[in-house]
Scaffold this active site. Structure first.
Site, PDB file in Angstrom:
ATOM      1  N   GLU A 355       0.848  -1.199   0.000  1.00  0.00           N
ATOM      2  CA  GLU A 355       0.000   0.000   0.000  1.00  0.00           C
ATOM      3  C   GLU A 355       0.885   1.252   0.000  1.00  0.00           C
ATOM      4  O   GLU A 355       0.507   2.293  -0.523  1.00  0.00           O
ATOM      5  CB  GLU A 355      -0.933   0.009   1.220  1.00  0.00           C
ATOM      6  CG  GLU A 355      -2.082   0.999   1.081  1.00  0.00           C
ATOM      7  CD  GLU A 355      -3.178   0.829   2.120  1.00  0.00           C
ATOM      8  OE1 GLU A 355      -4.268   0.346   1.778  1.00  0.00           O
ATOM      9  OE2 GLU A 355      -2.942   1.178   3.293  1.00  0.00           O
ATOM     10  N   HIS A 386       6.834 -27.245   3.107  1.00  0.00           N
ATOM     11  CA  HIS A 386       6.028 -28.385   2.660  1.00  0.00           C
ATOM     12  C   HIS A 386       4.919 -27.950   1.714  1.00  0.00           C
ATOM     13  O   HIS A 386       3.973 -28.694   1.479  1.00  0.00           O
ATOM     14  CB  HIS A 386       5.442 -29.113   3.879  1.00  0.00           C
ATOM     15  CG  HIS A 386       6.508 -29.596   4.812  1.00  0.00           C
ATOM     16  ND1 HIS A 386       7.251 -30.731   4.565  1.00  0.00           N
ATOM     17  CD2 HIS A 386       7.010 -29.051   5.947  1.00  0.00           C
ATOM     18  CE1 HIS A 386       8.142 -30.890   5.539  1.00  0.00           C
ATOM     19  NE2 HIS A 386       8.021 -29.881   6.374  1.00  0.00           N
ATOM     20  N   LYS A 510     -13.642   1.371  -3.959  1.00  0.00           N
ATOM     21  CA  LYS A 510     -14.679   1.626  -2.945  1.00  0.00           C
ATOM     22  C   LYS A 510     -15.898   2.256  -3.608  1.00  0.00           C
ATOM     23  O   LYS A 510     -17.041   1.893  -3.318  1.00  0.00           O
ATOM     24  CB  LYS A 510     -14.150   2.592  -1.880  1.00  0.00           C
ATOM     25  CG  LYS A 510     -13.084   2.009  -0.975  1.00  0.00           C
ATOM     26  CD  LYS A 510     -12.694   3.021   0.091  1.00  0.00           C
ATOM     27  CE  LYS A 510     -11.441   2.611   0.826  1.00  0.00           C
ATOM     28  NZ  LYS A 510     -10.909   3.621   1.713  1.00  0.00           N
TER      29      LYS A 510
HETATM   30  O1  F6P Z   1      -8.862   1.455   1.985  1.00  0.00           O
HETATM   31  C1  F6P Z   1      -7.569   1.427   2.476  1.00  0.00           C
HETATM   32  C2  F6P Z   1      -7.533   1.951   3.874  1.00  0.00           C
HETATM   33  O2  F6P Z   1      -7.794   3.305   3.868  1.00  0.00           O
HETATM   34  C3  F6P Z   1      -6.215   1.657   4.573  1.00  0.00           C
HETATM   35  O3  F6P Z   1      -5.232   2.560   4.250  1.00  0.00           O
HETATM   36  C4  F6P Z   1      -6.652   1.679   5.996  1.00  0.00           C
HETATM   37  O4  F6P Z   1      -5.708   1.091   6.845  1.00  0.00           O
HETATM   38  C5  F6P Z   1      -7.934   0.907   5.906  1.00  0.00           C
HETATM   39  O5  F6P Z   1      -8.510   1.310   4.684  1.00  0.00           O
HETATM   40  C6  F6P Z   1      -8.921   1.158   7.012  1.00  0.00           C
HETATM   41  O6  F6P Z   1      -9.282   2.506   7.084  1.00  0.00           O
HETATM   42  P1  F6P Z   1      -9.967   3.117   8.358  1.00  0.00           P
HETATM   43  O7  F6P Z   1      -9.058   2.908   9.516  1.00  0.00           O
HETATM   44  O8  F6P Z   1     -10.170   4.555   8.035  1.00  0.00           O
HETATM   45  O9  F6P Z   1     -11.269   2.386   8.556  1.00  0.00           O
END
Ligand code: F6P
Length: 546
Positions: A355, A386, A510
């Site tokens: 990331e 294994h 998203k």
């Molecule tokens: O979608 C990626 C992300 O933003 C990560 O960088 C982060 O750790 C995760 O989602 C969770 O985000 P949040 O803590 O804002 O729920």
């Protein structure tokens, strides 16, 4: 200008021509590689002698670090400059690990005071929970905790708790569980085994807007309401702690202000277990061990800040990755812990590295013309032997490996016969660790033989690896280990001229998922989609035979 135009980069490109066909067996004909190519800091030993380098390779890589401004980049990070360029903010995870007593001002804010105030609030909550004073909606003492979070709000706490709970569990520790997946599978399995009146949820989300976590929180609420018979507002007050950078969103959701723990925008999600996101760690291991973890990270920070480049573990570790990725064209990195407690480390490092550095646009807005982050994967080493080591030994791919192991284990086991037997198992594990890195390096030459084996029994060797050893797996050594990887990632990002602290690549998915969720809920709109997605959704909606 691309870094490929850099003098040191060009020198490395021509050096690569002389190194490409040199086998590690040949490099090991000269003695003294371990002394030349290993370093120690913050309780860790890094042996990189099994990397495909010579002395001059290292010198050229160090030139590259100097020419690309790694020293200045380190200074920028640690002094709180805005190194996260696309989000225009600093990345201050190192400030979370500063010991109490000093001051650290960033843009007029005393960051260190805020950090320690938050740690003190965490401590109060942990004590209230561990002493049985935290009561659920019906007055029963809380006995177990479920952390609801995903990505950085899950992987770090999960990895640390699983790594340390066998030897460092707090005397009055509560049970701690983790639920992250949007499909609810962890909650579906956990909830029937738990007593709702005695269960507390940590709603853990930097943004407090991640649907994976809010969906799990909705299911937790439905369960609590049904099981406790209490009303939703009361349940939210008694059965939820919120950890976030967004107090107003937590309040709006119904978390009582005194049950909120805050952290700050300048803590990246994947760097956040050092902040209040680490609450499950403190609940399970105790606040003292949480502070020891911070101290381990801080020891590595101090080394990173002060050691000359040629002795600087994160810098060297980063440069070796650059050599493998950009010059030897090795695009795969396997993380192989020889300690079952580190099962979740590869998953944790996947987020940290991929990331952070899975990027293809530079800080100047250009497309890179070189590779960046390798594909990181891994598993407990002895189990991997294994399963997938066959490919490492006889497949067609070059894979760089990180072997990770404690020197000692099981000191804390009281029963002598069990301890002795387990200690023997640990020695077996270490023997396998050293044997595997040796065979990966030397191939057939690991065993002296006058006969040439048939093709299917031959081992080509020449797979590069590093080995990281530490005395025992403790809060301090784990803290130092994670900080080592964090700083390695930053060094590589600085050389590749990319922003290691943003993650725009996850946003589009998203948005599109929200669209698909609407279509699945309403049954309307699938005709706007591409042929494949439309048919998949229609199959789920029963509009097509399957
Ligand atoms: O979608 C990626 C992300 O933003 C990560 O960088 C982060 O750790 C995760 O989602 C969770 O985000 P949040 O803590 O804002 O729920």
């Amino acid at each position: 200008m691309s870094i490929r135009q850099n003098k040191a980069w060009k020198a490395l490109e021509s050096h690569r021509e002389t190194m490409r066909d040199v086998h590690l067996t040949t490099l090991f004909e000269q003695d003294g590689r371990f002394d030349a190519f290993s370093r120690q800091a913050a309780g860790l030993t890094l042996d990189f002698s099994k990397q495909r380098i010579r002395r001059e390779t290292l010198d050229m890589l160090l030139d590259l670090a100097r020419e690309t401004g790694v020293e200045e980049a380190v200074e920028r990070l640690l002094s709180g400059r805005r190194v996260n360029l696309t989000e225009d903010r600093p990345a201050l995870h190192t400030a979370l690990r500063l010991p109490q007593g000093g001051e650290f001002h960033v843009e007029g804010e005393d960051v260190q005071a805020d950090v320690h105030e938050s740690l003190d609030r965490m401590q109060q909550m942990v004590e209230k929970l561990q002493s049985g004073q935290w009561r659920g909606a019906n007055g029963r003492a809380i006995k177990q905790v479920i952390n609801l979070g995903v990505g950085g709000s899950d992987l770090g706490p999960l990895m640390v708790v699983k790594a340390l709970e066998d030897a460092f569990v707090a005397p009055n520790a509560l049970e701690v569980h983790f639920a992250s997946t949007i499909d609810g599978s962890q909650l579906a399995e956990l909830l029937p085994t738990l007593e709702a009146d005695e269960t507390l949820f940590i709603y853990s989300s930097k943004s407090f807007g991640t649907i994976d976590t809010s969906a799990n929180a909705d299911t937790a609420l439905a369960w609590l309401a049904e099981q406790t018979g209490s009303d939703i507002e009361r349940i939210k007050r008694h059965h939820f702690i919120g950890v976030s950078t967004k107090p107003e969103k937590m309040t709006e959701w119904g978390i009582a202000p005194d049950h909120q723990l805050l952290f700050w925008d300048w803590v990246g999600g994947r760097y956040s277990f050092w902040s209040a996101i680490g609450l499950p760690i403190a609940i399970r291991l105790g606040m003292d061990n949480f502070r020891r973890l911070l101290a381990g990270g801080h020891a590595m920070d101090e080394h990173f800040a002060s050691a000359p480049l040629e002795d600087n573990l994160p810098v060297l570790f980063g440069l070796l990755g650059i050599w493998n990725t950009n010059f030897l064209d090795i695009q795969s990195l396997a993380v192989l812990p020889y300690d079952g407690r580190l099962k979740h480390l590869p998953g944790y490092l996947q987020q940290l590295e991929m990331e952070s550095n899975g990027k293809s646009s530079t800080n100047d807005g250009e497309k890179v013309d070189y590779n960046t982050c390798p594909i990181l994967w891994g598993e407990i080493g002895p189990n991997g032997q294994h399963a997938f080591y066959q490919l490492l030994h006889q497949g067609t791919r070059s894979v760089a490996c990180d072997f990770i192991a404690p020197i000692k284990r099981y000191d804390h086991i009281d029963s002598a016969p069990v301890r002795e037997s387990l200690e023997r198992q640990h020695r077996l594990s270490l023997a396998n660790c050293f044997a595997q890195s040796r065979v990966l390096m030397l191939g057939d030459d690991a065993i002296k033989s006058n006969e040439t084996p048939p093709a299917h029994k031959r081992y080509a060797g020449n797979q590069p690896s590093s080995t990281i050893l530490f005395e025992t797996l403790s809060p301090e050594s784990l803290g130092a280990l994670i900080a080592l990887y964090e700083h390695k990632v930053y060094v590589q990002g600085a050389i590749w001229n990319i922003d290691s602290f943003d993650q725009w690549g996850v946003e589009l998915g998203k948005k599109i998922a929200n669209e698909a969720a609407d279509i699945l809920e309403t049954g309307q709109g699938a005709d706007q989609l591409d042929d494949s997605s439309r048919h998949l959704i229609e199959t789920v909606l029963g509009k097509r035979g399957n």
